[in-house]
Motif scaffolding. Structure first.
Motif, PDB file in Angstrom:
ATOM      1  N   MET A  37      48.410  45.870  43.269  1.00 24.15           N
ATOM      2  CA  MET A  37      47.472  47.402  43.167  1.00 24.15           C
ATOM      3  C   MET A  37      47.134  46.036  41.794  1.00 24.15           C
ATOM      4  N   GLU A  38      46.841  45.716  40.882  1.00 22.80           N
ATOM      5  CA  GLU A  38      47.016  44.864  39.517  1.00 22.80           C
ATOM      6  C   GLU A  38      45.819  43.856  39.954  1.00 22.80           C
ATOM      7  N   GLU A  39      46.212  43.231  40.508  1.00 25.46           N
ATOM      8  CA  GLU A  39      45.172  42.600  41.684  1.00 25.46           C
ATOM      9  C   GLU A  39      44.006  43.248  41.900  1.00 25.46           C
ATOM     10  N   GLY A  40      44.173  43.775  42.726  1.00 25.10           N
ATOM     11  CA  GLY A  40      42.810  44.855  43.425  1.00 25.10           C
ATOM     12  C   GLY A  40      42.157  45.604  42.205  1.00 25.10           C
ATOM     13  N   ARG A  41      42.269  46.491  41.134  1.00 25.07           N
ATOM     14  CA  ARG A  41      42.525  46.356  40.287  1.00 25.07           C
ATOM     15  C   ARG A  41      41.147  45.874  39.225  1.00 25.07           C
ATOM     16  N   LYS A  42      41.540  44.536  39.280  1.00 26.97           N
ATOM     17  CA  LYS A  42      41.191  43.496  38.621  1.00 26.97           C
ATOM     18  C   LYS A  42      39.643  43.231  39.395  1.00 26.97           C
ATOM     19  N   LEU A  43      40.149  42.371  40.352  1.00 29.78           N
ATOM     20  CA  LEU A  43      38.945  42.753  41.799  1.00 29.78           C
ATOM     21  C   LEU A  43      37.678  43.215  41.510  1.00 29.78           C
ATOM     22  N   GLN A  44      38.161  44.978  42.078  1.00 35.56           N
ATOM     23  CA  GLN A  44      37.343  45.395  41.016  1.00 35.56           C
ATOM     24  C   GLN A  44      36.402  45.387  40.515  1.00 35.56           C
ATOM     25  N   ARG A  45      37.241  45.653  39.451  1.00 31.75           N
ATOM     26  CA  ARG A  45      36.992  45.530  37.967  1.00 31.75           C
ATOM     27  C   ARG A  45      35.543  43.568  37.745  1.00 31.75           C
ATOM     28  N   ILE A  46      36.100  43.023  38.700  1.00 29.46           N
ATOM     29  CA  ILE A  46      34.930  41.708  38.798  1.00 29.46           C
ATOM     30  C   ILE A  46      33.654  41.387  39.199  1.00 29.46           C
ATOM     31  N   SER A  47      33.928  42.530  40.660  1.00 27.03           N
ATOM     32  CA  SER A  47      32.961  42.937  41.472  1.00 27.03           C
ATOM     33  C   SER A  47      31.677  43.707  40.648  1.00 27.03           C
ATOM     34  N   ARG A  48      32.049  44.374  39.688  1.00 22.62           N
ATOM     35  CA  ARG A  48      31.091  45.529  39.314  1.00 22.62           C
ATOM     36  C   ARG A  48      31.093  44.709  38.137  1.00 22.62           C
ATOM     37  N   THR A  49      31.945  43.944  37.160  1.00 18.77           N
ATOM     38  CA  THR A  49      30.909  43.386  35.592  1.00 18.77           C
ATOM     39  C   THR A  49      30.976  41.938  36.153  1.00 18.77           C
ATOM     40  N   ALA A  50      31.241  41.030  36.643  1.00 17.38           N
ATOM     41  CA  ALA A  50      30.527  39.435  37.065  1.00 17.38           C
ATOM     42  C   ALA A  50      28.969  39.082  36.687  1.00 17.38           C
ATOM     43  N   LYS A  51      29.101  38.518  35.819  1.00 16.92           N
ATOM     44  CA  LYS A  51      27.401  38.026  35.909  1.00 16.92           C
ATOM     45  C   LYS A  51      27.537  37.177  36.569  1.00 16.92           C
ATOM     46  N   ASP A  52      27.955  35.775  36.761  1.00 14.82           N
ATOM     47  CA  ASP A  52      27.901  34.481  37.169  1.00 14.82           C
ATOM     48  C   ASP A  52      27.697  34.969  39.125  1.00 14.82           C
ATOM     49  N   PRO A  53      27.168  34.390  39.726  1.00 15.21           N
ATOM     50  CA  PRO A  53      26.983  34.986  41.329  1.00 15.21           C
ATOM     51  C   PRO A  53      28.095  33.921  41.863  1.00 15.21           C
ATOM     52  N   VAL A  54      28.376  33.110  41.939  1.00 19.30           N
ATOM     53  CA  VAL A  54      29.494  32.107  42.810  1.00 19.30           C
ATOM     54  C   VAL A  54      30.733  33.064  42.631  1.00 19.30           C
ATOM     55  N   LYS A  55      31.231  33.740  40.779  1.00 18.20           N
ATOM     56  CA  LYS A  55      32.320  33.996  40.797  1.00 18.20           C
ATOM     57  C   LYS A  55      31.886  35.693  41.992  1.00 18.20           C
ATOM     58  N   LEU A  56      30.935  36.074  41.323  1.00 18.51           N
ATOM     59  CA  LEU A  56      30.697  37.764  42.041  1.00 18.51           C
ATOM     60  C   LEU A  56      31.267  37.191  43.646  1.00 18.51           C
ATOM     61  N   ARG A  57      30.391  36.483  44.399  1.00 15.98           N
ATOM     62  CA  ARG A  57      30.252  36.097  45.974  1.00 15.98           C
ATOM     63  C   ARG A  57      31.851  36.320  46.126  1.00 15.98           C
ATOM     64  N   ARG A  58      32.644  35.645  45.546  1.00 17.18           N
ATOM     65  CA  ARG A  58      33.945  35.081  45.669  1.00 17.18           C
ATOM     66  C   ARG A  58      35.333  36.287  45.206  1.00 17.18           C
ATOM     67  N   ALA A  59      34.256  36.840  44.499  1.00 19.81           N
ATOM     68  CA  ALA A  59      35.752  38.373  43.766  1.00 19.81           C
ATOM     69  C   ALA A  59      35.707  39.061  45.240  1.00 19.81           C
ATOM     70  N   ILE A  60      34.316  39.589  45.907  1.00 16.97           N
ATOM     71  CA  ILE A  60      33.968  39.888  47.260  1.00 16.97           C
ATOM     72  C   ILE A  60      34.690  40.260  48.523  1.00 16.97           C
ATOM     73  N   VAL A  61      34.279  38.196  48.279  1.00 18.89           N
ATOM     74  CA  VAL A  61      34.878  37.410  50.276  1.00 18.89           C
ATOM     75  C   VAL A  61      36.894  37.770  49.549  1.00 18.89           C
ATOM     76  N   VAL A  62      37.376  38.129  48.542  1.00 15.16           N
ATOM     77  CA  VAL A  62      39.223  38.111  48.613  1.00 15.16           C
ATOM     78  C   VAL A  62      39.007  39.693  48.678  1.00 15.16           C
ATOM     79  N   LEU A  63      38.454  40.709  48.209  1.00 16.19           N
ATOM     80  CA  LEU A  63      38.426  42.045  47.774  1.00 16.19           C
ATOM     81  C   LEU A  63      38.083  42.428  49.210  1.00 16.19           C
ATOM     82  N   MET A  64      37.110  42.122  49.777  1.00 12.42           N
ATOM     83  CA  MET A  64      37.536  41.852  51.544  1.00 12.42           C
ATOM     84  C   MET A  64      38.163  41.732  52.244  1.00 12.42           C
TER      85      MET A  64
END
Length: 250
Positions: free
Chosen positions: A1-28
């Protein structure tokens, strides 16, 4: 659950497109999406999705950060760069080169290779090195000094007459007008930023000078001062008598 909340926060606030794309892939993937669905939605390859998921399983959220490489290592050390900046500030005449008077980027690069400062260097690399060393292309400034060995003594005597003129006489100033085109010629050279190179100007004109014919002054008093004033108004050279008066005034 803690990693899930971090992934959601990263997917909303990440400015690096590479990091954002990887976070969305892991979250999905954590939400149960298949690799094919993630590929269609994110417009990436299946190998990319599997690599991101495997890396996140092994390294955790640290796998989301892109590992940028530093590029090719430097071939020119800092010591060589300082040496290049020092050579750029010299004149080709210092190296007994008479074919040209200033360094261009291409000529300076050829000279560095010839002197074995570096094995190879391009003009763009040389430009960046000079810019990083605060060496810019600027106009040189010239200055003049008298060649008369008694110039200092004469100068002090004239200044003394200006400061303390004689009470029973007058001080008459007569100047000698030299060649019309005797002007300092500025050049170009590499030098420190905001510090133009100052070169001593020369009185010699090896290419020749243009001298104007001195017209006869109008009929009137034949004193050197009157002749000098008449010629000064015409903008020409002083006649011989006025020049003799100037010599006597020295």
């Amino acid at each position: 659950m803690e990693e899930g909340r971090k992934l959601q926060r990263i997917s909303r606030t990440a400015k690096d497109p590479v990091k954002l794309r990887r976070a969305i892939v892991v979250l999905m993937s954590a939400q149960g999406q298949t690799v094919k669905d993630i590929t269609v939605l994110m417009q990436v390859s299946e190998d990319y999705v599997r690599d991101v998921i495997h890396a996140s399983n092994e390294q955790g959220l640290d796998a989301l950060d892109p590992k940028w490489s530093g590029g090719r290592p430097r071939t020119i050390s800092d010591k060589v760069r300082e040496h290049i900046c020092l050579i750029a500030r010299t004149s080709p005449a210092d190296w007994k080169i008479t074919a040209f008077s200033t360094w261009s980027l291409s000529k300076l690069a050829d000279h560095l290779i010839k002197q074995k400062v570096t094995a190879a260097i391009s003009r763009e690399t040389l430009r960046r090195i000079l810019r990083a060393g605060k060496i810019s292309w600027k106009t040189t400034t010239t200055w003049k000094a008298s060649t008369d060995p008694e110039f200092i003594a004469k100068m002090h005597r004239i200044l003394e007459l200006y400061d303390t003129p004689p009470a029973d006489g007058r001080v008459i100033c007569v100047d000698e007008f030299g060649p019309l085109n005797l002007m300092p010629r500025k050049g170009k050279a590499w030098g420190p930023v905001r510090r133009p190179r100052r070169l001593r100007a020369t009185y010699n004109r090896y290419g020749g000078v243009m001298l104007a014919r001195v017209p006869r002054p109008p009929q009137g008093p034949a004193s050197p001062l009157a002749r000098g004033e008449a010629v000064r108004g015409a903008g020409q050279l002083l006649p011989a008598q006025a020049r003799q008066g100037a010599d006597l005034g020295r």
